[in-house]
Design a protein around this motif. Structure first.
Motif, PDB file in Angstrom:
ATOM      1  N   TYR A 236       0.605  -1.173   0.020  1.00 34.50           N
ATOM      2  CA  TYR A 236       0.081  -0.055  -0.026  1.00 34.50           C
ATOM      3  C   TYR A 236       0.873   1.126   0.023  1.00 34.50           C
ATOM      4  O   TYR A 236       0.628   2.162  -0.785  1.00 34.50           O
ATOM      5  CB  TYR A 236      -1.138  -0.132   1.292  1.00 34.50           C
ATOM      6  CG  TYR A 236      -2.309  -0.598   0.960  1.00 34.50           C
ATOM      7  CD1 TYR A 236      -3.035  -0.356  -0.064  1.00 34.50           C
ATOM      8  CD2 TYR A 236      -2.764  -1.950   1.800  1.00 34.50           C
ATOM      9  CE1 TYR A 236      -4.214  -0.847  -0.106  1.00 34.50           C
ATOM     10  CE2 TYR A 236      -3.844  -2.385   1.590  1.00 34.50           C
ATOM     11  CZ  TYR A 236      -4.684  -1.827   0.646  1.00 34.50           C
ATOM     12  OH  TYR A 236      -5.919  -2.434   0.378  1.00 34.50           O
ATOM     13  N   MET A 237       1.853   1.030   0.949  1.00 32.84           N
ATOM     14  CA  MET A 237       2.671   2.491   0.925  1.00 32.84           C
ATOM     15  C   MET A 237       3.436   2.603  -0.504  1.00 32.84           C
ATOM     16  O   MET A 237       3.724   3.873  -0.805  1.00 32.84           O
ATOM     17  CB  MET A 237       3.618   2.445   2.201  1.00 32.84           C
ATOM     18  CG  MET A 237       3.061   2.525   3.305  1.00 32.84           C
ATOM     19  SD  MET A 237       2.648   4.337   3.524  1.00 32.84           S
ATOM     20  CE  MET A 237       4.261   5.118   3.382  1.00 32.84           C
ATOM     21  N   GLN A 238       3.786   1.660  -0.963  1.00 29.55           N
ATOM     22  CA  GLN A 238       4.528   1.750  -2.434  1.00 29.55           C
ATOM     23  C   GLN A 238       3.746   2.635  -3.130  1.00 29.55           C
ATOM     24  O   GLN A 238       4.006   3.765  -3.963  1.00 29.55           O
ATOM     25  CB  GLN A 238       4.927   0.362  -2.843  1.00 29.55           C
ATOM     26  CG  GLN A 238       6.048  -0.222  -2.648  1.00 29.55           C
ATOM     27  CD  GLN A 238       6.510  -1.268  -3.646  1.00 29.55           C
ATOM     28  OE1 GLN A 238       6.960  -1.382  -4.557  1.00 29.55           O
ATOM     29  NE2 GLN A 238       6.721  -2.455  -2.835  1.00 29.55           N
ATOM     30  N   MET A 269      13.552  18.791   3.101  1.00 23.54           N
ATOM     31  CA  MET A 269      13.258  18.598   4.318  1.00 23.54           C
ATOM     32  C   MET A 269      11.887  18.372   4.759  1.00 23.54           C
ATOM     33  O   MET A 269      11.656  17.804   5.845  1.00 23.54           O
ATOM     34  CB  MET A 269      13.896  20.027   5.136  1.00 23.54           C
ATOM     35  CG  MET A 269      15.195  20.302   5.043  1.00 23.54           C
ATOM     36  SD  MET A 269      15.633  21.850   5.369  1.00 23.54           S
ATOM     37  CE  MET A 269      15.311  22.176   6.933  1.00 23.54           C
ATOM     38  N   PHE A 270      10.997  18.886   4.045  1.00 18.54           N
ATOM     39  CA  PHE A 270       9.549  18.534   4.401  1.00 18.54           C
ATOM     40  C   PHE A 270       9.067  17.048   3.934  1.00 18.54           C
ATOM     41  O   PHE A 270       8.228  16.791   4.417  1.00 18.54           O
ATOM     42  CB  PHE A 270       8.490  19.538   3.537  1.00 18.54           C
ATOM     43  CG  PHE A 270       7.180  19.662   4.089  1.00 18.54           C
ATOM     44  CD1 PHE A 270       6.785  20.093   5.440  1.00 18.54           C
ATOM     45  CD2 PHE A 270       6.033  18.988   3.392  1.00 18.54           C
ATOM     46  CE1 PHE A 270       5.778  20.186   5.987  1.00 18.54           C
ATOM     47  CE2 PHE A 270       5.097  19.003   3.922  1.00 18.54           C
ATOM     48  CZ  PHE A 270       4.585  19.557   5.194  1.00 18.54           C
ATOM     49  N   VAL A 276       5.312  10.040   6.623  1.00 16.17           N
ATOM     50  CA  VAL A 276       4.933   9.781   8.050  1.00 16.17           C
ATOM     51  C   VAL A 276       3.398   9.572   8.284  1.00 16.17           C
ATOM     52  O   VAL A 276       2.883   8.727   8.630  1.00 16.17           O
ATOM     53  CB  VAL A 276       5.671  10.462   9.330  1.00 16.17           C
ATOM     54  CG1 VAL A 276       4.841  10.066  10.545  1.00 16.17           C
ATOM     55  CG2 VAL A 276       6.948  10.039   9.098  1.00 16.17           C
ATOM     56  N   PHE A 277       2.800  10.893   7.624  1.00 14.10           N
ATOM     57  CA  PHE A 277       1.269  10.846   7.520  1.00 14.10           C
ATOM     58  C   PHE A 277       0.630   9.773   7.006  1.00 14.10           C
ATOM     59  O   PHE A 277      -0.149   9.104   7.342  1.00 14.10           O
ATOM     60  CB  PHE A 277       0.838  12.068   6.811  1.00 14.10           C
ATOM     61  CG  PHE A 277      -0.535  12.055   6.511  1.00 14.10           C
ATOM     62  CD1 PHE A 277      -1.459  12.527   7.556  1.00 14.10           C
ATOM     63  CD2 PHE A 277      -1.077  11.699   5.378  1.00 14.10           C
ATOM     64  CE1 PHE A 277      -3.000  12.643   7.234  1.00 14.10           C
ATOM     65  CE2 PHE A 277      -2.400  11.695   4.844  1.00 14.10           C
ATOM     66  CZ  PHE A 277      -3.322  12.131   6.071  1.00 14.10           C
ATOM     67  N   MET A 279       2.103   6.807   6.377  1.00 10.69           N
ATOM     68  CA  MET A 279       2.289   5.517   7.210  1.00 10.69           C
ATOM     69  C   MET A 279       1.212   5.556   8.017  1.00 10.69           C
ATOM     70  O   MET A 279       0.783   4.201   8.431  1.00 10.69           O
ATOM     71  CB  MET A 279       3.713   5.768   7.926  1.00 10.69           C
ATOM     72  CG  MET A 279       4.816   5.603   6.864  1.00 10.69           C
ATOM     73  SD  MET A 279       6.461   5.673   7.856  1.00 10.69           S
ATOM     74  CE  MET A 279       6.380   4.213   8.769  1.00 10.69           C
ATOM     75  N   ASN A 280       0.834   6.629   8.704  1.00  8.17           N
ATOM     76  CA  ASN A 280       0.092   6.244  10.023  1.00  8.17           C
ATOM     77  C   ASN A 280      -1.352   6.191   9.413  1.00  8.17           C
ATOM     78  O   ASN A 280      -2.361   5.077   9.868  1.00  8.17           O
ATOM     79  CB  ASN A 280      -0.210   7.637  10.434  1.00  8.17           C
ATOM     80  CG  ASN A 280       0.956   7.904  11.462  1.00  8.17           C
ATOM     81  OD1 ASN A 280       1.716   6.905  12.098  1.00  8.17           O
ATOM     82  ND2 ASN A 280       1.223   9.097  11.798  1.00  8.17           N
ATOM     83  N   PHE A 281      -1.690   6.831   8.241  1.00  5.31           N
ATOM     84  CA  PHE A 281      -3.005   6.535   7.607  1.00  5.31           C
ATOM     85  C   PHE A 281      -3.163   4.920   7.175  1.00  5.31           C
ATOM     86  O   PHE A 281      -4.264   4.516   7.186  1.00  5.31           O
ATOM     87  CB  PHE A 281      -3.236   7.324   6.206  1.00  5.31           C
ATOM     88  CG  PHE A 281      -4.472   7.189   5.448  1.00  5.31           C
ATOM     89  CD1 PHE A 281      -5.758   7.707   5.727  1.00  5.31           C
ATOM     90  CD2 PHE A 281      -4.105   6.073   4.400  1.00  5.31           C
ATOM     91  CE1 PHE A 281      -6.738   7.348   5.093  1.00  5.31           C
ATOM     92  CE2 PHE A 281      -5.276   6.057   3.667  1.00  5.31           C
ATOM     93  CZ  PHE A 281      -6.579   6.542   3.901  1.00  5.31           C
ATOM     94  N   THR A 282      -2.043   4.313   6.593  1.00 11.71           N
ATOM     95  CA  THR A 282      -2.086   3.022   5.868  1.00 11.71           C
ATOM     96  C   THR A 282      -2.378   2.161   7.201  1.00 11.71           C
ATOM     97  O   THR A 282      -2.989   0.987   6.919  1.00 11.71           O
ATOM     98  CB  THR A 282      -1.086   2.497   5.327  1.00 11.71           C
ATOM     99  OG1 THR A 282      -0.873   3.556   4.298  1.00 11.71           O
ATOM    100  CG2 THR A 282      -0.859   1.104   4.527  1.00 11.71           C
ATOM    101  N   SER A 283      -1.731   2.313   8.402  1.00  8.49           N
ATOM    102  CA  SER A 283      -1.927   1.424   9.585  1.00  8.49           C
ATOM    103  C   SER A 283      -3.343   1.313  10.133  1.00  8.49           C
ATOM    104  O   SER A 283      -3.986   0.272  10.325  1.00  8.49           O
ATOM    105  CB  SER A 283      -1.086   1.830  10.678  1.00  8.49           C
ATOM    106  OG  SER A 283       0.346   1.838  10.233  1.00  8.49           O
TER     107      SER A 283
END
Length: 357
Positions: A236-238, A269-270, A276-277, A279-283
């Motif tokens: 999913y993250m890919q 930098m951003f 990470v957003f 990553m949290n959404f997918t979890s």
């Protein structure tokens, strides 16, 4: 990128053209006509579609795996326990049709041909150019992508062969893992003058390499549902990150520009923030999908068993019929108890989802 070698005052005042000679000192690459090449600004290779379409394809692949894996886990019995696979049949289509394995061959093949087409069929500069015989630098990524796609085609071929020939245990997982591993190698070894590109492709490398690692783990522990969930998460993250790259690098969004002025490090930098957003959404999404399917399967267990797409081989289907008491005249598993709550939780024929509170 070594920003210490760049003429900062020239970059800030004169823009990309003034800064390019100094910036190029850290990355000495040249076009076929002998001019410095940085893969930035007007020289950028790749396309929005070249990232959006792979992202969309991977997301569809992940959704298919998601539904199939969760269904296989929730409808497992003690007689037919959960076991990870590299391909699953498509609901409502005959299980004898190797749809997923065939798509793993045909889609990469089409993309392979397109990559070579856009590379002009050669990785060397033409004879009538200043750097005749040298590598065509702006085509290198096309060739790298093409050979990665070839490994996925090979994995699909192995999946097809495995449907008709008894291959050593774990063979299909090995070749699929190898495809992701080779792709991750290409990603980590790629050189980008733009710090933003370095960052987004490094993130993609982490996801692809993690997918390969989970495929290897699945090969070792094929009965581990959590390992399969880890694979799903990375898939999913890919897909999400390919779509993100299409917007970040090729979306012409001013906030992501690194050349006005050059260099602007803020976009790079951003990058970890949206990463990470997602990553949290997918979890949270995976947990939500699991809870939803758990509820659906408990409410419609007979239908889910009848459409169980994780059993592709005839011998597997035969075991399934025995496990639930045989097929009825309508082709569904009619011998399953009407109220599974009345059956002992230790009965080997009762699906896992029926034993859940």
């Amino acid at each position: 990128m070594d920003h210490a070698n760049m003429n900062m005052s020239g970059s800030m005042s004169g823009g990309m053209d003034d800064a390019m000679p100094d910036a190029h000192a850290a990355h000495s690459s040249y076009t076929c006509d002998g001019k410095p090449w940085m893969d930035m600004g007007d020289q950028k290779t790749g396309t929005w579609a070249g990232h959006f379409l792979p992202g969309l394809a991977i997301l569809v692949w992940a959704v298919h795996w998601n539904f199939s894996i969760f269904r296989a886990y929730l409808t497992q019995t003690k007689q037919t326990p959960y076991r990870a696979q590299t391909t699953y049949s498509i609901p409502f289509l005959p299980k004898s049709w190797p749809v997923e394995a065939s798509l793993k061959v045909t889609i990469p093949f089409i993309a392979f041909v397109l990559e070579l087409y856009y590379a002009g069929g050669s990785n060397l500069c033409p004879s009538d150019t200043a750097r005749a015989g040298h590598f065509y630098v702006s085509h290198i990524y096309n060739w790298a992508n093409a050979w990665c796609l070839l490994t996925f085609m090979l994995a699909g071929i192995i999946d097809l062969v495995g449907r008709y020939v008894d291959l050593p245990t774990g063979t299909q997982h090995f070749f699929t893992a190898a495809a992701f591993l080779l792709q991750s190698f290409i990603l980590v070894e790629g050189q980008h003058a733009d710090m933003l590109e370095d960052m987004v492709y490094y993130m993609l490398f982490l996801l692809v390499a993690s997918t390969a690692a989970f495929m290897v783990a699945e090969m070792i522990w094929p009965d581990s549902f959590l390992v399969s969930c880890g694979k799903l998460y990375c898939m999913y993250m890919q897909g999400i990150w390919y779509l993100s790259i299409a917007r970040i690098i090729y979306g012409n969004v001013p906030a992501w520009s690194t050349t006005k002025p050059l260099p602007d490090m803020a976009p790079a930098m951003f990058v970890p923030v949206p990463f990470v957003f997602w990553m949290n959404f997918t979890s949270l999404m995976l947990v939500g999908v699991y809870m939803l399917l758990r509820w659906v399967f408990k409410a419609h267990l007979n239908e889910m068993l009848a459409l169980n797409s994780t059993m592709d081989r005839p011998e597997d289907l035969g075991h399934a019929h025995v496990a639930v008491g045989g097929k009825g005249s309508n082709g569904v598993f009619s011998a399953l108890p009407t109220s599974t709550k009345d059956v002992s939780a230790h009965h080997e024929m009762v699906p896992l989802v029926s034993r859940m509170g």
